[in-house]
Scaffold this motif. Structure first.
Motif, PDB file in Angstrom:
ATOM      1  N   VAL A 160       0.841  -1.196   0.000  1.00  0.00           N
ATOM      2  CA  VAL A 160       0.000   0.000   0.000  1.00  0.00           C
ATOM      3  C   VAL A 160       0.874   1.244   0.000  1.00  0.00           C
ATOM      4  O   VAL A 160       1.726   1.422   0.874  1.00  0.00           O
ATOM      5  N   ASP A 161       0.649   2.090  -0.988  1.00  0.00           N
ATOM      6  CA  ASP A 161       1.287   3.405  -1.061  1.00  0.00           C
ATOM      7  C   ASP A 161       0.294   4.396  -0.461  1.00  0.00           C
ATOM      8  O   ASP A 161      -0.739   4.686  -1.068  1.00  0.00           O
ATOM      9  N   TRP A 162       0.562   4.870   0.744  1.00  0.00           N
ATOM     10  CA  TRP A 162      -0.339   5.773   1.465  1.00  0.00           C
ATOM     11  C   TRP A 162      -0.113   7.194   0.976  1.00  0.00           C
ATOM     12  O   TRP A 162       1.009   7.690   0.966  1.00  0.00           O
ATOM     13  N   VAL A 163      -1.189   7.870   0.548  1.00  0.00           N
ATOM     14  CA  VAL A 163      -1.096   9.213  -0.009  1.00  0.00           C
ATOM     15  C   VAL A 163      -1.675  10.206   0.996  1.00  0.00           C
ATOM     16  O   VAL A 163      -2.862  10.146   1.337  1.00  0.00           O
ATOM     17  N   GLU A 164      -0.826  11.097   1.479  1.00  0.00           N
ATOM     18  CA  GLU A 164      -1.280  12.148   2.390  1.00  0.00           C
ATOM     19  C   GLU A 164      -2.192  13.108   1.632  1.00  0.00           C
ATOM     20  O   GLU A 164      -1.996  13.353   0.444  1.00  0.00           O
ATOM     21  N   ALA A 165      -3.175  13.635   2.315  1.00  0.00           N
ATOM     22  CA  ALA A 165      -4.133  14.550   1.689  1.00  0.00           C
ATOM     23  C   ALA A 165      -3.557  15.964   1.631  1.00  0.00           C
ATOM     24  O   ALA A 165      -2.849  16.406   2.537  1.00  0.00           O
ATOM     25  N   ALA A 166      -3.890  16.664   0.548  1.00  0.00           N
ATOM     26  CA  ALA A 166      -3.458  18.050   0.374  1.00  0.00           C
ATOM     27  C   ALA A 166      -4.506  18.815  -0.427  1.00  0.00           C
ATOM     28  O   ALA A 166      -5.225  18.240  -1.233  1.00  0.00           O
ATOM     29  N   ARG A 196      -4.996  15.819  -3.646  1.00  0.00           N
ATOM     30  CA  ARG A 196      -4.651  14.407  -3.463  1.00  0.00           C
ATOM     31  C   ARG A 196      -5.128  13.966  -2.082  1.00  0.00           C
ATOM     32  O   ARG A 196      -5.353  14.774  -1.200  1.00  0.00           O
ATOM     33  N   GLY A 197      -5.309  12.655  -1.987  1.00  0.00           N
ATOM     34  CA  GLY A 197      -5.755  12.088  -0.721  1.00  0.00           C
ATOM     35  C   GLY A 197      -7.052  11.321  -0.843  1.00  0.00           C
ATOM     36  O   GLY A 197      -7.507  10.702   0.110  1.00  0.00           O
ATOM     37  N   ASN A 198      -7.658  11.342  -2.029  1.00  0.00           N
ATOM     38  CA  ASN A 198      -8.926  10.652  -2.253  1.00  0.00           C
ATOM     39  C   ASN A 198      -8.746   9.402  -3.124  1.00  0.00           C
ATOM     40  O   ASN A 198      -9.715   8.808  -3.551  1.00  0.00           O
ATOM     41  N   GLU A 199      -7.504   9.008  -3.362  1.00  0.00           N
ATOM     42  CA  GLU A 199      -7.207   7.878  -4.238  1.00  0.00           C
ATOM     43  C   GLU A 199      -7.548   6.535  -3.581  1.00  0.00           C
ATOM     44  O   GLU A 199      -7.389   6.358  -2.385  1.00  0.00           O
ATOM     45  N   PHE A 200      -8.021   5.634  -4.376  1.00  0.00           N
ATOM     46  CA  PHE A 200      -8.103   4.213  -4.013  1.00  0.00           C
ATOM     47  C   PHE A 200      -8.027   3.474  -5.328  1.00  0.00           C
ATOM     48  O   PHE A 200      -9.027   3.281  -6.012  1.00  0.00           O
ATOM     49  N   GLU A 201      -6.804   3.114  -5.705  1.00  0.00           N
ATOM     50  CA  GLU A 201      -6.611   2.554  -7.037  1.00  0.00           C
ATOM     51  C   GLU A 201      -5.569   1.442  -7.047  1.00  0.00           C
ATOM     52  O   GLU A 201      -4.646   1.426  -6.227  1.00  0.00           O
ATOM     53  N   ILE A 202      -5.754   0.538  -7.969  1.00  0.00           N
ATOM     54  CA  ILE A 202      -4.790  -0.534  -8.192  1.00  0.00           C
ATOM     55  C   ILE A 202      -3.633   0.025  -8.997  1.00  0.00           C
ATOM     56  O   ILE A 202      -3.842   0.591 -10.068  1.00  0.00           O
ATOM     57  N   VAL A 203      -2.425  -0.134  -8.490  1.00  0.00           N
ATOM     58  CA  VAL A 203      -1.240   0.362  -9.180  1.00  0.00           C
ATOM     59  C   VAL A 203      -0.608  -0.760 -10.002  1.00  0.00           C
ATOM     60  O   VAL A 203      -0.175  -0.549 -11.129  1.00  0.00           O
ATOM     61  N   TYR A 204      -0.549  -1.961  -9.429  1.00  0.00           N
ATOM     62  CA  TYR A 204       0.016  -3.092 -10.148  1.00  0.00           C
ATOM     63  C   TYR A 204      -0.479  -4.400  -9.553  1.00  0.00           C
ATOM     64  O   TYR A 204      -0.964  -4.434  -8.432  1.00  0.00           O
TER      65      TYR A 204
END
Length: 115
Positions: free
Chosen positions: A64-70, A102-110
């Motif tokens: 999981v790549d956690w993306v901080e919200a901005a 950013r911060g609203n992502e929920f996506e398959i990367v690979y």
């Protein structure tokens, strides 16, 4: 635990892709998850074995790549990190802003299959 519900379409989509690739077992899956999705990282990783049980993804690693919200702040003229209690104002200068960048992502990367 809504994390299990979030993982079910991931398992379904990655499993379908693995089937199209000849029914190969999946070794690992990478997700990009934003802090504003309401997802708890510990709950997500705990739900992973439940979501993948009995599928081509069973035993696969979850990365999981956690993306901080901005937000974009027009006052600061820059991206500003926000926390979970964001009140539609820039935490740095107080300028009103609802421009989540950013911060609203929920996506398959690979998804990586076993050979």
């Amino acid at each position: 635990m809504h994390e299990l519900g979030l993982l079910q379409p991931v398992v379904r989509n990655v499993g379908a892709a693995a089937e199209r690739a000849g029914g190969k077992r999946v070794a690992s899956v990478g997700l990009r998850v934003g802090a504003r999705t309401g997802t708890e990282l510990d709950a997500l990783t705990a739900a992973w074995p439940l979501a993948t049980a009995g599928t081509l993804l069973e035993g696969a690693a979850l990365d999981v790549d956690w993306v901080e919200a901005a937000i974009w702040c027009p006052g600061c003229r820059s991206e500003v990190k926000i926390d979970q209690f964001y009140a539609l104002r820039c935490p740095a200068c107080g300028t009103p802003s609802g421009a989540l960048v950013r911060g609203n992502e929920f996506e398959i990367v690979y998804a990586e299959t076993l050979d």
